[in-house]
Design a protein around this motif. Structure first.
Motif, PDB file in Angstrom:
ATOM      1  N   GLY A 137      47.722  44.874  30.322  1.00  0.00           N
ATOM      2  CA  GLY A 137      47.935  44.473  28.938  1.00  0.00           C
ATOM      3  C   GLY A 137      47.358  45.491  27.972  1.00  0.00           C
ATOM      4  N   VAL A 138      46.155  45.978  28.283  1.00  0.00           N
ATOM      5  CA  VAL A 138      45.511  46.957  27.416  1.00  0.00           C
ATOM      6  C   VAL A 138      46.319  48.252  27.361  1.00  0.00           C
ATOM      7  CG1 VAL A 138      43.515  48.484  27.255  1.00  0.00           C
ATOM      8  CG2 VAL A 138      43.194  46.042  27.603  1.00  0.00           C
ATOM      9  N   LEU A 139      46.852  48.657  28.519  1.00  0.00           N
ATOM     10  CA  LEU A 139      47.651  49.889  28.546  1.00  0.00           C
ATOM     11  C   LEU A 139      48.876  49.776  27.651  1.00  0.00           C
ATOM     12  CD1 LEU A 139      47.638  51.027  32.267  1.00  0.00           C
ATOM     13  CD2 LEU A 139      46.722  52.220  30.283  1.00  0.00           C
ATOM     14  N   LEU A 140      49.606  48.672  27.785  1.00  0.00           N
ATOM     15  CA  LEU A 140      50.800  48.494  26.963  1.00  0.00           C
ATOM     16  C   LEU A 140      50.426  48.396  25.497  1.00  0.00           C
ATOM     17  CD1 LEU A 140      53.208  46.073  28.837  1.00  0.00           C
ATOM     18  CD2 LEU A 140      53.409  48.528  28.447  1.00  0.00           C
ATOM     19  N   CYS A 141      49.352  47.666  25.234  1.00  0.00           N
ATOM     20  CA  CYS A 141      48.864  47.503  23.871  1.00  0.00           C
ATOM     21  C   CYS A 141      48.541  48.864  23.277  1.00  0.00           C
ATOM     22  CB  CYS A 141      47.625  46.614  23.909  1.00  0.00           C
ATOM     23  SG  CYS A 141      46.887  46.297  22.333  1.00  0.00           S
ATOM     24  N   ASN A 142      47.884  49.691  24.072  1.00  0.00           N
ATOM     25  CA  ASN A 142      47.497  51.019  23.616  1.00  0.00           C
ATOM     26  C   ASN A 142      48.717  51.892  23.339  1.00  0.00           C
ATOM     27  OD1 ASN A 142      45.488  53.111  23.155  1.00  0.00           O
ATOM     28  ND2 ASN A 142      46.370  54.040  24.989  1.00  0.00           N
ATOM     29  N   ALA A 143      49.690  51.836  24.266  1.00  0.00           N
ATOM     30  CA  ALA A 143      50.886  52.658  24.082  1.00  0.00           C
ATOM     31  C   ALA A 143      51.592  52.267  22.791  1.00  0.00           C
ATOM     32  CB  ALA A 143      51.828  52.490  25.269  1.00  0.00           C
ATOM     33  N   ARG A 144      51.692  50.973  22.562  1.00  0.00           N
ATOM     34  CA  ARG A 144      52.382  50.519  21.361  1.00  0.00           C
ATOM     35  C   ARG A 144      51.565  50.884  20.118  1.00  0.00           C
ATOM     36  NH1 ARG A 144      55.959  46.526  19.185  1.00  0.00           N
ATOM     37  NH2 ARG A 144      56.645  47.776  17.444  1.00  0.00           N
TER      38      ARG A 144
ATOM     39  N   VAL B 242      55.370  67.104  19.521  1.00  0.00           N
ATOM     40  CA  VAL B 242      54.486  65.963  19.310  1.00  0.00           C
ATOM     41  C   VAL B 242      55.081  64.722  19.980  1.00  0.00           C
ATOM     42  CG1 VAL B 242      53.355  64.505  17.603  1.00  0.00           C
ATOM     43  CG2 VAL B 242      53.656  66.923  17.139  1.00  0.00           C
ATOM     44  N   ALA B 243      56.418  64.626  19.887  1.00  0.00           N
ATOM     45  CA  ALA B 243      57.081  63.492  20.543  1.00  0.00           C
ATOM     46  C   ALA B 243      56.843  63.517  22.048  1.00  0.00           C
ATOM     47  CB  ALA B 243      58.573  63.509  20.245  1.00  0.00           C
ATOM     48  N   THR B 244      56.817  64.730  22.646  1.00  0.00           N
ATOM     49  CA  THR B 244      56.573  64.780  24.089  1.00  0.00           C
ATOM     50  C   THR B 244      55.172  64.286  24.411  1.00  0.00           C
ATOM     51  OG1 THR B 244      55.923  67.074  23.892  1.00  0.00           O
ATOM     52  CG2 THR B 244      58.119  66.661  24.770  1.00  0.00           C
ATOM     53  N   LEU B 245      54.217  64.571  23.511  1.00  0.00           N
ATOM     54  CA  LEU B 245      52.870  64.049  23.754  1.00  0.00           C
ATOM     55  C   LEU B 245      52.932  62.529  23.844  1.00  0.00           C
ATOM     56  CD1 LEU B 245      50.406  66.071  21.518  1.00  0.00           C
ATOM     57  CD2 LEU B 245      50.967  66.355  23.935  1.00  0.00           C
ATOM     58  N   LEU B 246      53.667  61.934  22.893  1.00  0.00           N
ATOM     59  CA  LEU B 246      53.790  60.480  22.904  1.00  0.00           C
ATOM     60  C   LEU B 246      54.572  60.009  24.125  1.00  0.00           C
ATOM     61  CD1 LEU B 246      54.376  60.077  19.094  1.00  0.00           C
ATOM     62  CD2 LEU B 246      52.520  59.035  20.362  1.00  0.00           C
ATOM     63  N   ALA B 247      55.608  60.766  24.487  1.00  0.00           N
ATOM     64  CA  ALA B 247      56.386  60.402  25.675  1.00  0.00           C
ATOM     65  C   ALA B 247      55.521  60.540  26.930  1.00  0.00           C
ATOM     66  CB  ALA B 247      57.625  61.276  25.789  1.00  0.00           C
ATOM     67  N   LEU B 248      54.706  61.604  26.950  1.00  0.00           N
ATOM     68  CA  LEU B 248      53.805  61.783  28.096  1.00  0.00           C
ATOM     69  C   LEU B 248      52.829  60.622  28.175  1.00  0.00           C
ATOM     70  CD1 LEU B 248      52.964  65.594  28.128  1.00  0.00           C
ATOM     71  CD2 LEU B 248      54.179  64.265  29.859  1.00  0.00           C
ATOM     72  N   LEU B 249      52.337  60.221  27.012  1.00  0.00           N
ATOM     73  CA  LEU B 249      51.463  59.059  26.969  1.00  0.00           C
ATOM     74  C   LEU B 249      52.172  57.862  27.585  1.00  0.00           C
ATOM     75  CD1 LEU B 249      48.873  57.622  25.599  1.00  0.00           C
ATOM     76  CD2 LEU B 249      50.573  56.873  23.949  1.00  0.00           C
ATOM     77  N   ALA B 250      53.446  57.691  27.204  1.00  0.00           N
ATOM     78  CA  ALA B 250      54.231  56.596  27.764  1.00  0.00           C
ATOM     79  C   ALA B 250      54.326  56.726  29.275  1.00  0.00           C
ATOM     80  CB  ALA B 250      55.623  56.576  27.140  1.00  0.00           C
ATOM     81  N   LEU B 251      54.593  57.960  29.745  1.00  0.00           N
ATOM     82  CA  LEU B 251      54.742  58.159  31.188  1.00  0.00           C
ATOM     83  C   LEU B 251      53.427  57.911  31.924  1.00  0.00           C
ATOM     84  CD1 LEU B 251      57.128  61.234  31.345  1.00  0.00           C
ATOM     85  CD2 LEU B 251      57.608  58.841  31.853  1.00  0.00           C
ATOM     86  N   VAL B 252      52.334  58.433  31.355  1.00  0.00           N
ATOM     87  CA  VAL B 252      51.034  58.197  31.991  1.00  0.00           C
ATOM     88  C   VAL B 252      50.755  56.700  32.060  1.00  0.00           C
ATOM     89  CG1 VAL B 252      48.546  58.468  31.675  1.00  0.00           C
ATOM     90  CG2 VAL B 252      50.054  60.420  31.364  1.00  0.00           C
TER      91      VAL B 252
END
Lengths: 341, 286, 285
Positions: B206-213, B254-264
């Motif tokens: 839950g925390v991971l998804l919360c963080n990503a969002r 910058v979007a890839t950073l966010l996408a990478l965050l999503a992937l991680v």
């Protein structure tokens, strides 16, 4: 687990503290100016801010940092109305500055008279950007409503530039039809039938035209059109100047309510004045804005501007009349899209 | 499931052809809707090569956007973590009147348009808002500053942790806690030593998804940010700004950073689920 | 909703677990501060309008049209997600194939990828000159800058909701039911459509409603791909933004309130369905 969670909670507390702390310097910062501007001025103000900071340092020995915020003109005005602490606003439309003046009282109603040239240190106009070789043979406004032509322009409801586009088209049609406003309306209505995408801002439209390769012609600020050539490949596009266009006057104003609260009046006033100096005017011309005082700018820069017959907003009775008539809720623009009852 | 190994039973499965067809169909769907957009982001970011990609990330404004995003998420996520655990405890462990209403209210931010989420805070704390004049006379700046960004983010990610935990805790029931209590443990001890270990994987998920969002939120944050360069721009807003400056490589970088965050996030989540399912089936067996 | 009122009205059933008051109190206070007060502020603002003004602003033709587009596209996207999401969940639960773990994690991507990035990426792909848009354009299909584009963006945004609500329920299905159906002479298709899918209906419905509710409000990813033509591809959240930028707060709040009321009633129905399905099947999303 217990200690870990406690640590989380503690960290949260600390971070909140830090966040509030972050606010403190912004409030205290004696020499930080916030310039709230609209979309296409980014490149110009980047250069201008650096020049002003240098000059201020030389004159007063103080260091000034200038923060900028860019976005659609209406959105930016709304942010200032809602409390964004702008020291100066440099927006696309007089109407947006008026809205701030009226809703907040932070700008006096006669703001327009406080600076030269109706508080517009630089002006621009609306031109066409077409694809290389102008395959659809677009020369003037009349060509935009030919059957196979698609026009890209942003939504006048959200974009200041788009309102200038709209009025420029109207001005041409009115002139072409001997001053008949009904015929002008018919033309503009037809024009918007040729628009496949209404982006929310000028920059969005340019991207749609250039990157997505939508449409045959982009209605753009003159400075945006030149910038697009510089940034996005001169070989791929051409600028077409129509026979009639409009003199777009982006307005600048001091936000008295905010500068007095922050104690930045002196530097903010100097900042706006500097726009009218030789440096400000030269930079404006360099960034394809038409300077208010052409004699201060470089001749070579001025030579780039095509001669075009310009009407002004006064031909529409000023923004105070044009804004509600054309762009307010239920105004002319809304009626264009109203499906037949 | 571990306790239900797949068996080759003709009656409960499809013909190999049908199976291949269904797998193929869903993979094509995923390719068109999920994989290609992700690929597009990376392709655009690397269009001018890797050095250009790295260079575009070293911009100081991008840096401050990253810092701000971390700060905002760093405040919002723990707040929602604590709330999520407490709310889940209330809803999953007790039966009371109005529970359905309460749990609907907790889910509410899920279905509030991000634009509205931003708007409500402007209406409340903006200069024209209900509390605006008072805040202004006291020199407190909430919107167009970090507190406003945090509020909008907390609002948007409000249900994530609670929603993850409630079904899990409901499924686990109260037996473990009741046993601990009857053996003389205090309420806190029960919570720390019994409940928390039981839910920790779900909590982390839950925390991971919360963080990503929280890091990726755009609409709500855009309304309350003020877009001051280097000050109130979070990473998603920085993407928009760079994009609007025709700096496409930097925007997508910058979007890839966010996408990478999503992937991680997704990888961590997969690892968690691995643990999680093993533990779940273990807890179910006893 | 049927409440068991066996021993008269009772706020809560007795439990040995501690902390109820404390936890409920904390939950309520936090909920009130973060969610309820801000939303109440919205209602308060729109109440200042008066009923007649509210009515004419909220049900103006253009507003209705935008609401229709938002709800219509969200509905179609949620339906598509029900079909493909259930299929995906089925494939992930029932079959083994290489890369299954990766596919499984990929499903959550839309939860984690910022919507603006998703919007830009989808537009890049589906624009008439994009990787997917170009071949479609040859077939005479236009996706980006039409309502179809909105649907695509909303499918992206809503997919994980359906998969993640259906998947766990599917995992719980007892194979004996299928065996029984087969023994009784049902062929595989009959078993799937008459026995398995009806049992999944509550979960599918929940997933549908969540995807739908999320899609209705979506802004960041749609705005790039929609085309934004009034009466054609203008979504309700964009209309709110437009009203805001005209400094027309009353109209913006009126539209926001209408959207909120619809979303809220939908969510409430979802939660009732969840409670009902839990009682009926012993498991639920």
């Amino acid at each position: 687990m217990k200690t870990k969670l406690m640590r989380h909670v503690l960290a949260a507390g600390l971070l909140i503290g830090a966040a509030l702390g972050v606010q403190a310097p912004a409030a205290r910062a004696d020499q930080a100016l916030l310039n709230v501007s609209y979309d296409p001025t980014r490149e110009f103000y980047k250069d201008f801010n650096a020049a002003f900071a240098e000059k201020w340092k030389a004159d007063s020995g103080e260091t000034v940092t200038i923060e900028t915020s860019h976005g659609g003109s209406g959105k930016q005005a709304r942010a200032v109305i809602d409390g964004l602490q702008a020291d100066v606003v440099t927006l696309a439309l007089e109407a947006d500055v008026d809205a701030i003046a009226k809703k907040t009282g932070k700008i006096p109603a006669d703001w327009k008279k406080r600076l030269e040239n109706n508080s517009a240190p630089y002006t621009s106009t609306i031109v066409f950007l077409v694809r290389k070789g102008n395959p659809k043979g677009i020369k003037d406004w009349g060509d935009l409503v030919k059957d196979d032509v698609q026009v890209i322009t942003p939504n006048p409801k959200t974009s200041g530039g788009a309102r200038w586009n709209f009025l420029a088209a109207w001005a041409w049609a009115r002139q072409a039809n001997g001053g008949d406003d009904e015929k002008a309306k018919a033309y503009v209505t037809e024009l918007y039938k040729h628009v496949p995408v209404l982006d929310t801002g000028a920059r969005g439209s340019t991207t749609t035209f250039v990157q997505r390769e939508q449409g045959d012609v982009l209605l753009a600020w003159e400075n945006e059109a030149y910038l697009a050539l510089d940034e996005l490949g001169a070989g791929n596009f051409e600028i077409v100047t129509p026979s009639v266009s409009i003199k777009a006057e982006p307005s600048v104003a001091l936000v008295d309510g905010n500068v007095d609260a922050k104690g930045t009046r002196k530097v903010a006033e100097a900042y706006l004045q500097y726009l009218y100096s030789d440096v400000g005017q030269k930079l404006a011309a360099k960034h394809y804005y038409r300077p208010a005082k052409p004699d201060l700018a470089d001749k070579a820069d001025l030579a780039r501007f095509a001669d075009v017959k310009l009407v002004t907003i006064e031909d529409f009775g000023g923004w105070a009349k044009a804004q509600p008539e054309f762009f307010a809720d239920g105004g002319v623009f809304d009626k264009i899209y109203q499906p037949a009852q | 499931m571990a306790h239900n190994p797949p068996q080759d039973q003709g009656v409960t499965t499809e013909t190999p052809f049908a199976r291949a067809l269904l797998i193929g169909l869903s993979l094509i769907f995923l390719l068109l809707v999920l994989v290609m957009p992700l690929l597009a982001v990376f392709t655009e970011a690397l269009r001018k090569g890797f050095p250009a990609f790295l260079e575009s990330l070293s911009d100081p404004e991008t840096f401050s956007a990253i810092r701000l995003t971390l700060l905002v998420a760093g405040i919002s996520v723990p707040l929602n973590l604590v709330f999520g655990v407490v709310a889940a405890w209330t809803i999953a462990k007790f039966e009371f009147k109005g529970k359905a209403v309460l749990s609907t209210l907790i889910d509410l931010p899920f279905s509030v348009s991000p634009v509205i989420s931003g708007l409500v805070f402007v209406l409340l704390f903006g200069a024209q808002g209900l509390l605006g004049p008072w805040l202004q006379s006291n020199g407190i700046q909430i919107i167009f500053a970090v507190p406003g960004l945090v509020l909008a983010t907390v609002f948007i990610t409000f249900p994530f942790v609670a929603r993850e935990l409630i079904p899990l805790m409901q499924e686990q029931g109260n037996a473990d806690e009741e046993a601990a209590l009857s053996l003389g443990a205090s309420g806190w001890q029960t919570f720390w030593h019994v409940t928390l270990p039981n839910i920790k994987w779900g909590l982390l998920y839950g925390v991971l998804l919360c963080n990503a969002r929280a890091m990726g939120e755009f609409g709500a944050v855009s309304v309350v940010s003020g877009h001051i360069r280097g000050q109130t721009n979070t990473m998603p807003l920085q993407v928009e700004i760079l994009y609007n400056e025709y700096n496409f490589v930097a925007a997508f970088a910058v979007a890839t950073l966010l996408a990478l965050l999503a992937l991680v996030t997704l990888v961590l989540k997969a690892l968690l689920e691995h643990h999680f399912s093993a533990e779940l089936s273990a807890s179910r067996r006893h | 909703m049927t409440r068991s009122a066996s021993s008269g009205w009772q706020f809560r059933q007795p439990s040995v677990l501690p902390g109820f008051r404390w936890a409920l109190g904390y939950t309520l206070v936090w909920l009130t501060l973060i969610v309820l007060i801000p939303l109440a502020g919205l209602f308060f603002k729109s109440a200042a309008l008066g009923w007649h003004d509210f009515w004419s602003l909220a049900f103006e033709r253009r507003t209705l049209n935008a609401l229709w587009i938002s709800f219509g596209c969200a509905f179609i996207a949620a339906l598509a997600n029900v079909v493909f999401g259930t299929l995906l969940a089925w494939v992930l639960v029932r079959y083994q194939f290489p890369g299954k773990k990766i596919v499984d994690s990929m499903v959550d991507l839309p939860f984690a990828l910022p919507t603006a990035v998703a919007g830009i990426a989808l537009t890049t792909l589906y624009a008439p000159k994009g990787w997917i848009g170009a071949p479609l354009a040859l077939l005479g299909l236009k996706v980006a800058f039409t309502p179809v584009g909105i649907v695509i963006a909303l499918i992206f945004v809503g997919l994980p909701f359906v998969v993640r609500t259906v998947q766990p329920v599917m995992e719980e299905i007892d194979r004996e039911v299928e065996e029984a159906a087969a023994t009784l002479g049902a062929n595989r298709l009959q078993t799937v459509f008459r026995v398995l899918l009806p049992g999944l209906a509550p979960a599918v419905l929940t997933g549908f409603s969540l995807a739908f509710a999320r899609g209705v409000g979506e802004y960041g990813s749609v705005i790039f791909i929609a085309g934004n033509l009034p009466f054609k591809s203008e979504i309700a959240p964009l209309l709110i933004v437009i009203k805001l930028e005209e400094f027309n707060y009353p109209a913006a709040t009126a539209i926001a309130v209408v959207m909120l009321l619809i979303s809220f009633s939908m969510l409430f129905v979802i939660n009732l369905i969840q409670a009902w399905s839990r009682r009926r099947y012993g498991y639920g999303a």
